[in-house]
Design a protein around this motif. Structure first.
Motif, PDB file in Angstrom:
ATOM      1  N   TYR A  22       1.147 -54.359 -15.786  1.00  0.00           N
ATOM      2  CA  TYR A  22       0.127 -53.324 -15.631  1.00  0.00           C
ATOM      3  C   TYR A  22       0.303 -52.276 -16.725  1.00  0.00           C
ATOM      4  N   LYS A  23      -0.813 -51.639 -17.107  1.00  0.00           N
ATOM      5  CA  LYS A  23      -0.803 -50.630 -18.168  1.00  0.00           C
ATOM      6  C   LYS A  23      -1.595 -49.422 -17.711  1.00  0.00           C
ATOM      7  N   THR A  29      -7.693 -56.677 -17.982  1.00  0.00           N
ATOM      8  CA  THR A  29      -8.715 -56.512 -16.947  1.00  0.00           C
ATOM      9  C   THR A  29      -9.426 -55.176 -17.129  1.00  0.00           C
ATOM     10  N   PRO A  30     -10.619 -55.032 -16.595  1.00  0.00           N
ATOM     11  CA  PRO A  30     -11.308 -53.731 -16.657  1.00  0.00           C
ATOM     12  C   PRO A  30     -10.477 -52.645 -15.976  1.00  0.00           C
ATOM     13  N   LEU A  31     -10.643 -51.429 -16.466  1.00  0.00           N
ATOM     14  CA  LEU A  31      -9.880 -50.313 -15.910  1.00  0.00           C
ATOM     15  C   LEU A  31     -10.313 -50.036 -14.472  1.00  0.00           C
ATOM     16  N   THR A  32      -9.332 -49.826 -13.639  1.00  0.00           N
ATOM     17  CA  THR A  32      -9.597 -49.443 -12.255  1.00  0.00           C
ATOM     18  C   THR A  32      -8.911 -48.109 -11.973  1.00  0.00           C
ATOM     19  N   SER A  33      -9.608 -47.265 -11.245  1.00  0.00           N
ATOM     20  CA  SER A  33      -9.054 -45.952 -10.930  1.00  0.00           C
ATOM     21  C   SER A  33      -7.892 -46.103  -9.955  1.00  0.00           C
ATOM     22  N   SER A  34      -6.810 -45.432 -10.261  1.00  0.00           N
ATOM     23  CA  SER A  34      -5.644 -45.426  -9.386  1.00  0.00           C
ATOM     24  C   SER A  34      -5.545 -44.043  -8.756  1.00  0.00           C
ATOM     25  N   HIS A  58      -6.073 -44.285 -14.673  1.00  0.00           N
ATOM     26  CA  HIS A  58      -6.543 -45.638 -14.431  1.00  0.00           C
ATOM     27  C   HIS A  58      -5.447 -46.623 -14.827  1.00  0.00           C
ATOM     28  N   VAL A  59      -5.581 -47.845 -14.352  1.00  0.00           N
ATOM     29  CA  VAL A  59      -4.633 -48.895 -14.714  1.00  0.00           C
ATOM     30  C   VAL A  59      -5.408 -50.158 -15.057  1.00  0.00           C
ATOM     31  N   SER A  60      -4.777 -50.996 -15.836  1.00  0.00           N
ATOM     32  CA  SER A  60      -5.300 -52.332 -16.141  1.00  0.00           C
ATOM     33  C   SER A  60      -4.146 -53.316 -16.036  1.00  0.00           C
TER      34      SER A  60
END
Length: 898
Positions: free
Chosen positions: A322-323, A362-367, A332-334
Motif C-alpha cells: 500500500y502507498k 489501484t485508484p486512490l481511496t480515501s482512508s 488517501h491510499v493505493s
C-alpha cells in the motif's frame, strides 16, 4: 570481499566496499532469467544521499533516469526504504562473454552531508543465460528486443570472377516504423536516446518509453506501445537485413471490488505474423516467478482464453504494498504491485521469449483517519490516538493553537508523544497533554464546570516524496472542578467581620460588592482588610455607608451587610450573602441640662429619604448636622414641640423625628411608605440631686524620673498595608509580594515613653541573602534620605500620633517599590541580571536626643527628588555621621517577589 579508504576532496572520507552476491552489509544480487537485480537495504542508505553508477571495467557511469532507460536499467524504492536496481543482462555496461555469460557490476555512493564523508559500495553479479531466437523484455521505463542476427555464412569456392576475401558486413542503416518508415544512422539513433548493440550473434535494440518513433497499436482492446525496426548490414557486394520488434502493454488492468484483473493479449499481432504455439506461461511478482503452489497459497489466479491471458490479483495480496497519497488535502491510499508475465511461443522454427513487468496502482481511496479520545477528565490530561497510517507516513510537527513544535521540541518540552506500529503494517500516534499546559484553553460555560479545549494540527509527510499534509482535531473535556467562592461572616460590638474564600476561580477575576459599592483599591484603603490568592477578609464598621439599616430601636440598630461576588471575565454572578446583626448602641442621649441628642440613620425601607428632610415635631427643627446616611439632632427638652408628662416621681419628655413627602410617591414595592416616624423619649427622676467630681492637676511642677540604666532597642517591621495597622510576624516569613506592589516598612521603638529621644534612619538597603554585607546590594536610604541613584523608588513617610503611636518621633516609616530590586547598577554586578526574586532588607538605626538642637543628627532635611537625580552633591549632609557603636542593625526577610 573487503573495504579500503580513499581520501577525496574537501577532506571527505571515501570508503569503498566490493561485494559479490550477498555482502556482509546485506546488499543482495540475484539472477532472474535475462535480468539481474540488486537490493540495497535501507539500513545502509538511511539519512544519506544516494547515487547509482554502472561499472564498466574500471570506469563508472552515473545513471541518470534518461541514461538508465536508454541502457537497460531501472531503479525503484520499495515501501520499506530498500533501493532496488535491475539491469538487463545485455545492458550497455554489462560484460558479455560469448552471449552466454554476463557480468553486471554496480556502484552505490552514499553521501553523509553532516560529516562530509562518502561511502561507496561496489557489487557485481555474474549470470549465465542461454539465448533463444528472440527475447523481448518490457520494463517500466524501457522495452528491449534481442534477436539472433542471422548474418549469412559465405562458403564458396574461389573463382576468378569473385573476390577471394570473406565479406565483412557492417551495420549500414536502421529503418524505424512509426508506423511509417524512417531511416537513421546508428550514431543518430544513439544520440536520440535509443540503444543499438551488436555482437557476433546478436542484435539488441532498446527504446525508452515515450520516444517519438514509438507508436501505439490496439491489440484485442489492450493498447500496446510498439518499437519496430529493420537493421541493414552490407559489404561492398552483399547486403542483408535483420527485423526486430518489441510491443509492451500500457493498459489492460482494471479493479472490480477487491480484485485486480490484468488482461494481456494472447496473440500480440505486432510481434507475430501467423499462428503461434504457446509453449509456456509463467506468472510472478517483482521479477520472480511463482510456483503453482505459491500462486494457490496467495490466491493468484491465471486464466487463458482464446484471446487473452487474464491474471486475477486480490488487493492486498503478498508482494504488493500500500502507498500513501494526498488528494484535496485528504489522506488517501493505493495498492501497488508489479506482476511479471513470461510467455514462450514458437512460430515456425523460431522461438520467442516474452517478459513483461507491469506496475499496477489501484485508484486512490480515501482512508478515514480515526481519532480515539482516551481522555479521563479527572486525571486532567488529554490522551488521544490518531491513526491509522501506512509506514511511509512520518509525523513532522504539531501546532498547539498558534505554536508549531517539531517532534523533538515536543518531546523536549516533556509532552508524551509516541508512535505505535501494528502487525497489519499500519501505525498510529498517541499524544498526552496535561490540562495545565499553557496552550490549553480554559472556559467556563457553567459556574461549576470547567471546559478544557486544545486545538491541534498534526503535520505529516509522505516519504520518500516528502509530500506534506495536515490533519486537525479539537480535544475537549469538561470537569466539575470548580469550587465556587463562598462568603461567611460574624458580628462584633461595632463591626462586621466578613470572610471570602475565592475557591478555584483566580482572585484577579473575582469582583466583590459590599452593599451597593464595588470594592477597589481606593475604597479598600478606608477599611482594615487582608487579601491573598485564596481568600479575602475585611472589617466593616456598622456605621459604614455600605451597611444597610433595617430598623432602628432605642436599644440599637439592626444592620445588614450584603456581599455579592461575580466573575469579571465571564460576567457571571456567583452567589449573594447577607449578614444581619443587632448593634446595641445608644441612638439618643439625655443630658442633665435638658439637652437631647439623636442620631437617625437612613433606613433601607425608605430609599428616597434624604436625611436633611427629617424634622422634629416642630417642622422648623431640622437636623443639626447631616451626612449621606445619617441625620444628627441636638435640641432642648423645652423646644421643637417636645412634650412632658409625669409618671410617679419621673418626668418623661417625648418628641419624634418624622419625614413626610409633600408629594406622595406612587405605592410600589420600592416605595412602600411615604412616611417615616421615630419616637424619642427621655426620663428624668424628679427631686434627685446628682454630683460631679472634678480633679485638677498642677501644671507648675515638672514630672521627673529616677535615674536608672537600660537598653533601648528598635525593630524593623513590614506592614500589610499602607495604614500601618497590621504587620507581618516572624512566623509569616517568607512573605510573598507581587511585582510593583509597594512594601511598607516601619522602624520603631515601642518600649520607651520618653518623648525626648528620637529614632534616626541612617541607611537602609536590600540584599539577596541574609548576610547584610553580601553583594549585590540596593541602596534604599542613604544618610537618612532616599537613595540618589533612584530617589523616586523610596518614599519616606510622615508619622502622626494615633491610637497605636503615642510619640511619633519613636517611629520612622518608608515605602519601597519592588521593581527597585533589579541588578543593573555598577555596584551590584552578579551572575544574575534579572529581577531579584528573594530579598532581605537591612537598616542602620540610631537613637538621638531630640531636644539637642546643636547636634543636628536627629532631623535631616532632604531636597526634592528631582534635585537628587544624576548627582549626590545636591543633598544636604549631616555635619557628621553616627559612630558604628551608636548604630543598631535590624533586618527583615526573606521577601519573595513574584
Amino acid at each position: 570481499m573487503g573495504c579500503f579508504e580513499i581520501w577525496a576532496l574537501w577532506v571527505m572520507v571515501t570508503i569503498i566496499c566490493i561485494h559479490a552476491d550477498t555482502s556482509e552489509d546485506g546488499i543482495q544480487a540475484e539472477c532472474l532469467g535475462n535480468r539481474v537485480q540488486f537490493t540495497l537495504p535501507s539500513s545502509l542508505s538511511a539519512g544519506s544521499h544516494l547515487e547509482v553508477y554502472a561499472v564498466n571495467n574500471t570506469h563508472t557511469v552515473f545513471l541518470t533516469p534518461h541514461l538508465a532507460a536508454q541502457c537497460g536499467y531501472t531503479q525503484k524504492l520499495d515501501p520499506w526504504g530498500n533501493t532496488i536496481v535491475s539491469a538487463s543482462l545485455q545492458s550497455c555496461f554489462a560484460e558479455n562473454q560469448g552471449d552466454k555469460v554476463f557480468k553486471v557490476a554496480m556502484q552505490f555512493k552514499l553521501y553523509e552531508i553532516t560529516t562530509l564523508s562518502e561511502k561507496v559500495h561496489e557489487v557485481f553479479k555474474t549470470c549465465s543465460h542461454t539465448m533463444i531466437s528472440r527475447e523481448i523484455l518490457c520494463e517500466k521505463n524501457f522495452m528491449e528486443v534481442s534477436v539472433r542476427n542471422a548474418l549469412p555464412e559465405i562458403k564458396m569456392e574461389p573463382v576468378k570472377e569473385w573476390p577471394t576475401d570473406i565479406p565483412n558486413l557492417q551495420l549500414w542503416k536502421i529503418l524505424l516504423y512509426t508506423p511509417g518508415e524512417k531511416a537513421f544512422q546508428k550514431d543518430t539513433l544513439q544520440a536520440m536516446g535509443y540503444s543499438v548493440y551488436t555482437s557476433p550473434t546478436r542484435l539488441v535494440m532498446r527504446s525508452p518509453f515515450g520516444m517519438a518513433e514509438n507508436f501505439i497499436q490496439n491489440v484485442d482492446n489492450v493498447d500496446m506501445i510498439v518499437f519496430k525496426s529493420v537493421v541493414l548490414f552490407r559489404d561492398r557486394w552483399i547486403m542483408t537485413l535483420v527485423e526486430s520488434a518489441a510491443a509492451c502493454p500500457i493498459n489492460g488492468a482494471s479493479v472490480e471490488g477487491q480484485m485486480i484483473y490484468w488482461h494481456v493479449p494472447l496473440h500480440i499481432t505486432p510481434l507475430v505474423s501467423s499462428e503461434v504455439e504457446i509453449l509456456e506461461v509463467h506468472l510472478g511478482v517483482n521479477g520472480r516467478r511463482f510456483t503453482l503452489e505459491e500462486m494457490v497459497n496467495r490466491n493468484y489466479v491465471m486464466t487463458i482464453t482464446d484471446s487473452h491471458i487474464i491474471v486475477e490479483i486480490p488487493i492486498g495480496a503478498a508482494y504488493g504494498n500500500y502507498k500513501s497519497h494526498v488528494l484535496n488535502e485528504q489522506y488517501h491510499v493505493s495498492y501497488n504491485i508489479e506482476p511479471v508475465l513470461e510467455l514462450l511461443w514458437k512460430e515456425g522454427l523460431d522461438m520467442t521469449s516474452y517478459k513483461v513487468l507491469f506496475p499496477i496502482t489501484t485508484p486512490l481511496t480515501s482512508s478515514q483517519l480515526q481519532v480515539k479520545d482516551y481522555t479521563q477528565p479527572k486525571q486532567k490530561v488529554f490522551d488521544v490516538l490518531l491513526g491509522y497510517f501506512l509506514p511511509d507516513v512520518e509525523l513532522l510537527n504539531i501546532t498547539f493553537v498558534s505554536e508549531l513544535l517539531t517532534v523533538s521540541e515536543i518531546i523536549n518540552k516533556g509532552i508524551l508523544l509516541q508512535e505505535h506500529s501494528f502487525s497489519n503494517d499500519t501505525k498510529a500516534f498517541t499524544l498526552q497533554v496535561p490540562f495545565s499546559d499553557p496552550q490549553v484553553q480554559i472556559k467556563n460555560f457553567r459556574l461549576d464546570v470547567t471546559t478544557y479545549t486544545l486545538p491541534l494540527v498534526f503535520g505529516f509527510a509522505i516519504m520518500p516524496e516528502h509530500t506534506t499534509f495536515a490533519h486537525s482535531i479539537v480535544l475537549e473535556a469538561s470537569l466539575a472542578d470548580i469550587v465556587l467562592p463562598q462568603a461567611e461572616g460574624s458580628c462584633n460590638e461595632d463591626y462586621f467581620n466578613m470572610y471570602v474564600q475565592y475557591g478555584t476561580t483566580p482572585s484577579s477575576q473575582i469582583k466583590i460588592k459590599l452593599g451597593h459599592m464595588e470594592l477597589n483599591n481606593t475604597i479598600l484603603q478606608q477599611y482594615q482588610y487582608h487579601s491573598n490568592e485564596t481568600h479575602f477578609d475585611i472589617i466593616v464598621p456598622f456605621l459604614s455607608p455600605v451597611v444597610a439599616f433595617e430598623s432602628v430601636q432605642l436599644a440599637g440598630i439592626m444592620g445588614r451587610l450584603d456581599v455579592e461576588m461575580y466573575d469579571s471575565l465571564n460576567n457571571w454572578s456567583f452567589r449573594e450573602f447577607s449578614l444581619a446583626c443587632p448593634f446595641f448602641v445608644k441612638m439618643s442621649e439625655c443630658f442633665p441640662n435638658g439637652t437631647i441628642t439623636v442620631i437617625i440613620p437612613k433606613l433601607e425601607s425608605v430609599p428616597h429619604l434624604h436625611p436633611g428632610e427629617l424634622s422634629l415635631r416642630d417642622p422648623a427643627c431640622k437636623p443639626y448636622d447631616i451626612e449621606d446616611y445619617f441625620a444628627y439632632f441636638h435640641f432642648n427638652v423645652t423646644s421643637c414641640g417636645t412634650t412632658r408628662k409625669f409618671v410617679g416621681d419621673t418626668m418623661i419628655y417625648e418628641n419624634e423625628v418624622t419625614w413626610k413627602k409633600d408629594e406622595p410617591l406612587p405605592q410600589t414595592s420600592e416605595n412602600p411608605e411615604t412616611e417615616y416616624r421615630f419616637m424619642v423619649s427621655c426620663v428624668y427622676i424628679a427631686n434627685a440631686t446628682q454630683s460631679m467630681i472634678f480633679q485638677t492637676v498642677s501644671h507648675f511642677k515638672e514630672p521627673y524620673a529616677d535615674v536608672g540604666k537600660g537598653e533601648l532597642t528598635v525593630s524593623l517591621r513590614l506592614s500589610k498595608d499602607m495604614v500601618y495597622r497590621l504587620f507581618y510576624h516572624d512566623g509569616d516569613f517568607p512573605v510573598v509580594k507581587f511585582l510593583k506592589q509597594p512594601l511598607y516598612f516601619e522602624v520603631g521603638m515601642n518600649q520607651s515613653r520618653d518623648s525626648r529621644i528620637a529614632v534616626v534612619l541612617e541607611n537602609c538597603w536590600a540584599t539577596l541573602t541574609e548576610d547584610r554585607e553580601s553583594k549585590p546590594r540596593w541602596d534604599l536610604i542613604v544618610d537618612g534620605c532616599a537613595s540618589p541613584k533612584d530617589p523616586e523608588q523610596t518614599i519616606i513617610l510622615p508619622v502622626v500620633a494615633d491610637e497605636r503611636v503615642d510619640i511619633p518621633d519613636h517611629f520612622k516609616r518608608f515605602e519601597v517599590k519592588t521593581f527597585t530590586f533589579t541588578e543593573d547598577d555598577e555596584s551590584s554586578k552578579s551572575e544574575n541580571a534579572t529581577l531579584a526574586r528573594r530579598v532581605f532588607v537591612h537598616c542602620d538605626v540610631a537613637i538621638c536626643h531630640a531636644e539637642n538642637t546643636a547636634d543636628g543628627r536627629c532631623y535631616k532635611k532632604c531636597e526634592a527628588a528631582q534635585n537628587l537625580i544624576g548627582s549626590s552633591s545636591n543633598r544636604v549632609r549631616r555635619s557628621r555621621s553616627f559612630s558604628e557603636e551608636a548604630l543598631q542593625h535590624v533586618s527583615i526577610g526573606p521577601i519573595l517577589l513574584i
